[in-house]
Design a protein around this motif. Structure first.
Motif, PDB file in Angstrom:
ATOM      1  N   ALA A  86      18.213   4.035 -10.803  1.00  0.00           N
ATOM      2  CA  ALA A  86      19.296   4.853 -11.368  1.00  0.00           C
ATOM      3  C   ALA A  86      19.626   6.014 -10.418  1.00  0.00           C
ATOM      4  CB  ALA A  86      18.882   5.383 -12.743  1.00  0.00           C
ATOM      5  N   GLU A  87      18.583   6.643  -9.861  1.00  0.00           N
ATOM      6  CA  GLU A  87      18.817   7.756  -8.925  1.00  0.00           C
ATOM      7  C   GLU A  87      19.476   7.256  -7.634  1.00  0.00           C
ATOM      8  OE1 GLU A  87      15.126  10.801  -9.865  1.00  0.00           O
ATOM      9  OE2 GLU A  87      14.655   8.874  -8.939  1.00  0.00           O
TER      10      GLU A  87
ATOM     11  N   ALA B 254       0.813  -1.219   0.000  1.00  0.00           N
ATOM     12  CA  ALA B 254       0.000   0.000   0.000  1.00  0.00           C
ATOM     13  C   ALA B 254       0.845   1.268   0.000  1.00  0.00           C
ATOM     14  CB  ALA B 254      -0.937  -0.011   1.207  1.00  0.00           C
ATOM     15  N   SER B 255       2.058   1.204   0.576  1.00  0.00           N
ATOM     16  CA  SER B 255       2.873   2.413   0.672  1.00  0.00           C
ATOM     17  C   SER B 255       3.644   2.691  -0.609  1.00  0.00           C
ATOM     18  CB  SER B 255       3.847   2.295   1.848  1.00  0.00           C
ATOM     19  OG  SER B 255       4.735   1.227   1.608  1.00  0.00           O
TER      20      SER B 255
ATOM     21  N   LEU C 256      18.655  -4.881  -9.563  1.00  0.00           N
ATOM     22  CA  LEU C 256      19.176  -4.431  -8.272  1.00  0.00           C
ATOM     23  C   LEU C 256      18.032  -3.794  -7.500  1.00  0.00           C
ATOM     24  CD1 LEU C 256      21.960  -4.067  -6.831  1.00  0.00           C
ATOM     25  CD2 LEU C 256      21.991  -1.769  -7.800  1.00  0.00           C
ATOM     26  N   PHE C 257      17.847  -4.196  -6.254  1.00  0.00           N
ATOM     27  CA  PHE C 257      16.867  -3.506  -5.441  1.00  0.00           C
ATOM     28  C   PHE C 257      17.132  -3.703  -3.955  1.00  0.00           C
ATOM     29  CE2 PHE C 257      13.132  -1.446  -4.086  1.00  0.00           C
ATOM     30  CZ  PHE C 257      13.035  -0.452  -5.057  1.00  0.00           C
ATOM     31  N   PHE C 258      16.488  -2.844  -3.135  1.00  0.00           N
ATOM     32  CA  PHE C 258      16.615  -2.980  -1.684  1.00  0.00           C
ATOM     33  C   PHE C 258      15.928  -4.236  -1.198  1.00  0.00           C
ATOM     34  CE2 PHE C 258      17.695   1.565  -1.507  1.00  0.00           C
ATOM     35  CZ  PHE C 258      18.751   1.488  -0.604  1.00  0.00           C
ATOM     36  N   GLU C 259      16.577  -4.881  -0.260  1.00  0.00           N
ATOM     37  CA  GLU C 259      16.033  -6.052   0.400  1.00  0.00           C
ATOM     38  C   GLU C 259      16.235  -5.894   1.894  1.00  0.00           C
ATOM     39  OE1 GLU C 259      17.487 -10.179  -0.604  1.00  0.00           O
ATOM     40  OE2 GLU C 259      17.014  -9.453  -2.615  1.00  0.00           O
TER      41      GLU C 259
ATOM     42  N   PHE D  70      15.287   7.230  -0.131  1.00  0.00           N
ATOM     43  CA  PHE D  70      15.124   6.598  -1.445  1.00  0.00           C
ATOM     44  C   PHE D  70      13.690   6.262  -1.838  1.00  0.00           C
ATOM     45  CE2 PHE D  70      19.463   5.183  -0.019  1.00  0.00           C
ATOM     46  CZ  PHE D  70      20.128   6.159  -0.745  1.00  0.00           C
ATOM     47  N   ALA D  71      12.713   6.461  -0.947  1.00  0.00           N
ATOM     48  CA  ALA D  71      11.334   6.145  -1.328  1.00  0.00           C
ATOM     49  C   ALA D  71      10.947   6.971  -2.543  1.00  0.00           C
ATOM     50  CB  ALA D  71      10.394   6.422  -0.163  1.00  0.00           C
TER      51      ALA D  71
END
Ligand code: ZN
Length: 201
Positions: free
Chosen positions: A188-189, A72-73, A106-109, A182-183
């Motif tokens: 890339a940013e 939801a966020s 690549l992503f946050f985990e 980072f939200a």
């Protein structure tokens, strides 16, 4: 149901190779209770996946689920970039994972066993997992995007691997920091903000 605490990193059970479950054990009340306990523990956390070693059980069992309310966020763009879709719950006993194709993301985990932190991890975009379900029936699931990331993370737990072993260490953050900085930003940013494009790790 009294739920067990989630084991935190540093505990040896998170660094050991988990043991295959003898298929004849799956129908036993004890095993069925383990599966229900894992699903309830994952939901309460809340999280999108849990491996048995995370509640101190050294067996090759994982559960996964992604509910709409957990997303939801996120903005529609974020959901799209992560290829995040609701599913589940799914149970895999003795899972075997195959990475498909060359594409990696690549992503946050984060991890319920590394409470409060997050880091960028590169994962295969698409995977195929085979294994038994909670009834002992063979199943195969070919999936891409966020569920593929969850699968890779959870199967890693069965090998004693934690995401911090694979993350870009410069990206390691508290969840508050990751969210505040980072939200809503593209990968890339985020890469640029972290200085990752200068080939630093
Ligand atoms: Zn984890």
């Amino acid at each position: 149901m009294t739920l067990p605490p989630i084991v935190q990193v540093g505990a040896p059970v998170l660094r050991a190779r988990a043991t295959p479950v003898p298929p004849e054990r799956i129908a036993t009340p004890e095993f069925q209770e383990l599966v229900q306990t894992m699903i309830a523990t994952m939901r309460k956390a809340p999280g999108v996946g849990l491996a048995a070693p995370q509640i101190g059980v050294p067996w090759r069992v994982i559960v996964l689920e992604d509910r709409a309310e957990l997303q939801a966020s996120l903005t529609a763009d974020e959901r799209r970039e992560r290829e995040r879709v609701a599913f589940g719950p799914r149970v895999f006993v003795n899972p075997e994972l195959r990475l498909l194709g060359e594409a990696r993301e690549l992503f946050f985990e984060g991890c319920l066993s590394v409470a409060g932190f997050a880091g960028l991890v590169e994962r295969s975009l698409e995977v195929e997992v085979t294994g038994l379900d909670e009834h002992g029936v063979s199943q195969t699931w070919r999936v891409r995007g966020w569920p593929a990331r969850i699968l890779q993370h959870e199967v890693d737990h069965l090998e004693g691997t934690v995401y911090v072993d694979r993350m870009l260490t410069r990206s390691f953050s508290t969840q508050e920091q990751a969210k505040a900085r980072f939200a809503g930003k593209s990968i890339a940013e985020i890469r640029q903000a972290l200085g990752l494009d200068a080939a630093q790790k």
